[in-house]
Design an enzyme around this catalytic site. Sequence first.
Site, PDB file in Angstrom:
ATOM      1  N   GLU A 161       0.806  -1.213   0.000  1.00 42.75           N
ATOM      2  CA  GLU A 161       0.000   0.000   0.000  1.00 42.75           C
ATOM      3  C   GLU A 161       0.843   1.269   0.000  1.00 42.75           C
ATOM      4  O   GLU A 161       2.011   1.247   0.385  1.00 42.75           O
ATOM      5  CB  GLU A 161      -0.918   0.017   1.225  1.00 42.75           C
ATOM      6  CG  GLU A 161      -0.194   0.210   2.551  1.00 42.75           C
ATOM      7  CD  GLU A 161      -1.145   0.461   3.715  1.00 42.75           C
ATOM      8  OE1 GLU A 161      -2.145   1.190   3.538  1.00 42.75           O
ATOM      9  OE2 GLU A 161      -0.878  -0.075   4.809  1.00 42.75           O
ATOM     10  N   GLU A 256     -10.625   1.836   7.940  1.00 48.03           N
ATOM     11  CA  GLU A 256      -9.374   2.093   8.651  1.00 48.03           C
ATOM     12  C   GLU A 256      -9.295   3.580   8.990  1.00 48.03           C
ATOM     13  O   GLU A 256      -8.405   4.294   8.541  1.00 48.03           O
ATOM     14  CB  GLU A 256      -8.171   1.658   7.799  1.00 48.03           C
ATOM     15  CG  GLU A 256      -6.894   1.532   8.612  1.00 48.03           C
ATOM     16  CD  GLU A 256      -5.662   1.394   7.738  1.00 48.03           C
ATOM     17  OE1 GLU A 256      -4.739   0.660   8.131  1.00 48.03           O
ATOM     18  OE2 GLU A 256      -5.609   2.027   6.660  1.00 48.03           O
TER      19      GLU A 256
END
Length: 278
Positions: A161, A256
């Site tokens: 990521e 998140e």
Amino acid sequence: MTPGFNDYMGHLLPYAANCSLLFTEVELLQRPTAARAAGFEAIEFWWPWPHQPVPPDAEIDAFIAAIRDAGVQLIGLNFFAGDLAGPDCGVLSIPARSAEFRDNIAVTMGIGDALGVRAFNALYGNRVNDVRPAQQDDLATENLTVAAKAAAAIGATVLVEPGSGPKPYPLRTSGDVIAALDRVHAPNIGFLCDLFHLANNGDNIDAALAAYAYRIAHVQIADHPGRGEPGTGTLDLSRYLSTIEASGYSGHVGLEYIPTTTTIDSLRWLRQEKVIQL
């Protein structure tokens, strides 16, 4: 029945609660049960032992039992990555810490095999002053290849990521992540599309999705600025998630974010009073 939030948002992707940022009002092992009580069927976690790549067996067993007993599915787990706020974040590309990542792979896969986890996030390492960037990239490629091979044995995928913030994390844009993925010759490694980090780094999200949506293996969201729950910032999450779904992605969307209030109150945007797809 009043339409669920997924209908309101214009997509049907299911949500997973990131229990490293949500439900922090209770102890870590109680969070899976708290998430289930809030209506979630799927959760994800960062590595639960930030200072231990190989925690004691009893603690691993307790973690596995907490998730099983809660009746939720763990759909994502981070590999050990050191102190996420410190200079050692992302040990896999830091030569002095690389052995810890290697040692952690078997432990992480053991948890994944026990719980049916199919996605594992490997944080790329911060740049360090005493090692050339190319050397770090080579080490990252080597370690990601080893991790991908281990994940393939249990039918799982390794994720990479973008990151943001002041730390010297080199993968800032979608293009940075794709370049790192392309150095790893494994079919089971994919793009973790974190919309908050892309926005925080000034990446053009529409352009990123147009170019790389087909490479997405997992999605995480928080609003921007602030990293709070959807609705606290300015990101057009509805449009982005609809685009991602239209590209063929059908996995979970990890929540998140850092709640601006209690976790439960922060979930009002999910219209909890309704039966929704989670």
